[in-house]
Write an enzyme that holds these catalytic residues in place. Structure first.
Site, PDB file in Angstrom:
ATOM      1  N   GLY A  71      -0.387  -1.410  -1.773  1.00 17.63           N
ATOM      2  CA  GLY A  71      -0.072  -2.429  -2.597  1.00 17.63           C
ATOM      3  C   GLY A  71       0.279  -0.845  -3.464  1.00 17.63           C
ATOM      4  O   GLY A  71       1.393  -1.082  -4.062  1.00 17.63           O
ATOM      5  N   ASN A 151      -5.159 -11.091  -9.614  1.00 18.51           N
ATOM      6  CA  ASN A 151      -6.081 -11.134  -9.373  1.00 18.51           C
ATOM      7  C   ASN A 151      -7.128 -11.011  -9.359  1.00 18.51           C
ATOM      8  O   ASN A 151      -8.500 -11.356  -9.201  1.00 18.51           O
ATOM      9  CB  ASN A 151      -5.815  -9.472  -8.484  1.00 18.51           C
ATOM     10  N   GLN A 179      -1.840 -10.094  -4.068  1.00 22.11           N
ATOM     11  CA  GLN A 179      -2.513 -11.305  -3.661  1.00 22.11           C
ATOM     12  C   GLN A 179      -2.022 -12.495  -2.996  1.00 22.11           C
ATOM     13  O   GLN A 179      -2.904 -13.230  -2.576  1.00 22.11           O
ATOM     14  CB  GLN A 179      -3.319 -11.582  -5.020  1.00 22.11           C
ATOM     15  N   SER A 199       0.073  -5.865   0.344  1.00 22.21           N
ATOM     16  CA  SER A 199      -0.494  -4.526   1.150  1.00 22.21           C
ATOM     17  C   SER A 199      -1.538  -5.019   1.872  1.00 22.21           C
ATOM     18  O   SER A 199      -2.286  -5.950   1.836  1.00 22.21           O
ATOM     19  CB  SER A 199      -1.318  -4.617  -0.731  1.00 22.21           C
ATOM     20  N   HIS A 201      -4.411  -4.638   3.210  1.00 21.97           N
ATOM     21  CA  HIS A 201      -5.977  -5.406   3.534  1.00 21.97           C
ATOM     22  C   HIS A 201      -6.277  -6.579   2.371  1.00 21.97           C
ATOM     23  O   HIS A 201      -7.339  -6.278   2.640  1.00 21.97           O
ATOM     24  CB  HIS A 201      -6.970  -3.939   2.345  1.00 21.97           C
ATOM     25  N   THR A 237       5.484  11.520   7.679  1.00 19.98           N
ATOM     26  CA  THR A 237       5.359  10.369   9.057  1.00 19.98           C
ATOM     27  C   THR A 237       4.775   9.102   8.326  1.00 19.98           C
ATOM     28  O   THR A 237       4.008   8.947   8.554  1.00 19.98           O
ATOM     29  CB  THR A 237       4.751  10.966  10.056  1.00 19.98           C
ATOM     30  N   CYS A 325     -11.107  -3.035  -9.127  1.00 18.80           N
ATOM     31  CA  CYS A 325     -10.390  -1.746  -9.491  1.00 18.80           C
ATOM     32  C   CYS A 325     -10.730  -1.296 -10.680  1.00 18.80           C
ATOM     33  O   CYS A 325     -10.204   0.091 -11.220  1.00 18.80           O
ATOM     34  CB  CYS A 325      -8.454  -2.104  -9.147  1.00 18.80           C
TER      35      CYS A 325
HETATM   36  N1  PLP Z   1      -1.762  -5.464  -6.880  1.00 13.97           N
HETATM   37  C1  PLP Z   1      -2.624  -6.720  -7.088  1.00 13.97           C
HETATM   38  C2  PLP Z   1      -2.633  -7.679  -7.590  1.00 13.97           C
HETATM   39  C3  PLP Z   1      -3.874  -6.737  -6.728  1.00 13.97           C
HETATM   40  O1  PLP Z   1      -4.998  -7.322  -6.419  1.00 13.97           O
HETATM   41  C4  PLP Z   1      -4.334  -4.618  -5.833  1.00 13.97           C
HETATM   42  C5  PLP Z   1      -5.525  -4.145  -5.268  1.00 13.97           C
HETATM   43  O2  PLP Z   1      -7.243  -4.805  -6.261  1.00 13.97           O
HETATM   44  C6  PLP Z   1      -3.662  -3.691  -5.976  1.00 13.97           C
HETATM   45  C7  PLP Z   1      -1.948  -4.447  -6.980  1.00 13.97           C
HETATM   46  C8  PLP Z   1      -3.047  -2.883  -5.167  1.00 13.97           C
HETATM   47  O3  PLP Z   1      -3.240  -2.632  -4.264  1.00 13.97           O
HETATM   48  P1  PLP Z   1      -3.827  -1.686  -3.485  1.00 13.97           P
HETATM   49  O4  PLP Z   1      -5.207  -1.493  -3.268  1.00 13.97           O
HETATM   50  O5  PLP Z   1      -3.101  -1.664  -2.262  1.00 13.97           O
HETATM   51  O6  PLP Z   1      -2.821   0.254  -3.670  1.00 13.97           O
END
Ligand code: PLP
Length: 384
Positions: A71, A151, A179, A199, A201, A237, A325
């Site tokens: 992401g 998020n 999200q 993203s 995950h 790659t 994060c």
């Molecule tokens: N944007 C939002 C709203 C997110 O919640 C997150 C991850 O917590 C990201 C971006 C970043 O994604 P990634 O962890 O795949 O770099």
């Protein structure tokens, strides 16, 4: 006792179908899709198939799908790449104060390189005012970036309206939709966006795999250079196995979305009603805003979120304070700060984020222990 995972906004475990799609491509099928031999062509076929599947879910053309390393990378490519590609037309970008750091720090990079940026404030529900957005667009604005689902508090932005406003002013529009996939429709035409980041995950796919949707004709400057992979927009790659897992998880997330959204929203409502009924001086952030079903951000007055999180963890409950994060640092999250909560509530915000595996029994267990834990933490805070 089985642990209760209520941190799906931080990450979700990869689902069996995504793992099954990945495994063959990690083993015998794990070749370079740029090689011209049979092994390489098989890897290329797997990559092409995944691209077609992702494009199908988004209502996009396969050529508009760029695979990335997650992401944050998609967002960096969109924000920095689109701004740089349009530098000759102007050097002003617009965003909001509640974006993920991936956006905010990409904007910081642009500012260091001579761009100016407007970071729009939000109201108490975490929403940007569309009229304020329209007035922030200037003749030298080239790009606006506003997130689809927040998020930390789950607020949903009227992205289609924002994109239309941006386009009327000749401004490109990117949305961070990281999200969204497990719980929201993701049709790029309906959203009207030029660029959209995802993203893997966050919807039971693998970590370290992302997508940037780039509407045909949108100029973007590559940020990782090297080979000409991903239409020259992202060298390196390709992670073919991860990309196949991403595509499988995205298709399933979108096809199961209706059922999951209703069930998870009901669990979230049960949690919030229970907390409000049993814990004094607690409030639900963004309660009156359109919200993502899975995220519940609750502020407990006179409480330290860090202490409460540890107590919850000891009870077998995994939740978060603010965004994952920003976790590890116990500073007040920029999103919570932007809501203007009364000071006694601001440092006691817990994010419970529900997912596919969440059950009513788990919510009831949280409701059984939470009032006592909050009271204990308040006792501690009062003494210290
Ligand atoms: N944007 C939002 C709203 C997110 O919640 C997150 C991850 O917590 C990201 C971006 C970043 O994604 P990634 O962890 O795949 O770099």
């Amino acid at each position: 006792m089985k642990r209760i995972y209520l941190d799906h906004a931080a990450t979700t475990p990869a689902r069996p179908e995504a793992i099954a799609a990945m495994l063959p491509l990690l083993a015998d099928g794990g070749y370079n899709p740029s090689s011209i031999h049979a092994e390489g062509r098989a890897a290329r076929a797997a990559l092409d198939t995944a691209r077609v599947r992702v494009a199908g879910v988004l209502g996009a053309k396969p050529r508009e799908i760029v695979f990335t390393g997650g992401g944050s990378e998609s967002i960096g490519l969109a924000v920095i790449g689109a701004a740089r590609a349009a530098a000759a037309r102007g050097r002003h970008v617009v965003t909001s104060v509640v974006e993920h750091h991936a956006v905010l720090h990409a904007v910081d990079v642009l500012e260091r390189d001579g761009w100016t940026a407007t970071r729009l404030p939000v109201d108490a529900r975490g929403l940007v005012d569309p009229a304020a957005f329209a007035s922030a667009l200037r003749p030298d604005t080239t790009l606006a970036t506003l997130m689809l689902a927040n998020n930390e508090i789950g607020t949903l932005a009227p992205v289609a309206e924002f994109a239309a406003i941006a386009h009327r002013a000749g401004v490109l529009f990117h949305t961070d939709a990281v999200q969204a996939p497990a719980l929201l429709a993701l049709d790029v035409a309906a959203l009207g966006v030029d660029l959209l980041s995802l993203s893997g995950h966050k919807f039971y796919g693998p970590k370290g795999v992302g997508v940037l949707y780039v509407r045909s004709g949108t100029p973007v400057a590559a940020q990782i250079v090297g080979g000409g992979q991903e239409y020259g927009l992202r060298a390196g790659t390709e992670n073919v196995a991860g990309i196949a897992g991403f595509a499988a998880a995205l298709e399933l997330a979108q096809s199961e979305r209706g059922v999951n959204t209703a069930r998870i929203a009901a669990l979230r409502d049960r949690l919030e009603a229970g907390v409000i009924a049993t814990v004094p001086a607690a409030l639900v952030n963004a309660a009156c805003a359109p919200r993502l079903a899975g995220i519940s951000s609750i502020a407990f007055a006179d409480t330290s979120a860090a202490t409460l999180l540890i107590r919850l963890d000891l009870e077998g409950i995994a939740a978060a304070a603010g965004s994952a994060c920003a976790a590890g640092s116990l500073e007040l999250s920029h999103v919570i700060a932007a809501l203007g909560l009364p000071a006694e509530y601001a440092s006691g915000v817990i994010r419970f984020s529900l997912g596919q595996m969440s059950t009513a029994g788990e919510i009831d267990r949280v409701l059984t222990v939470l009032p006592q834990l909050v009271a204990q933490v308040r006792g501690i805070e009062a003494v210290v």
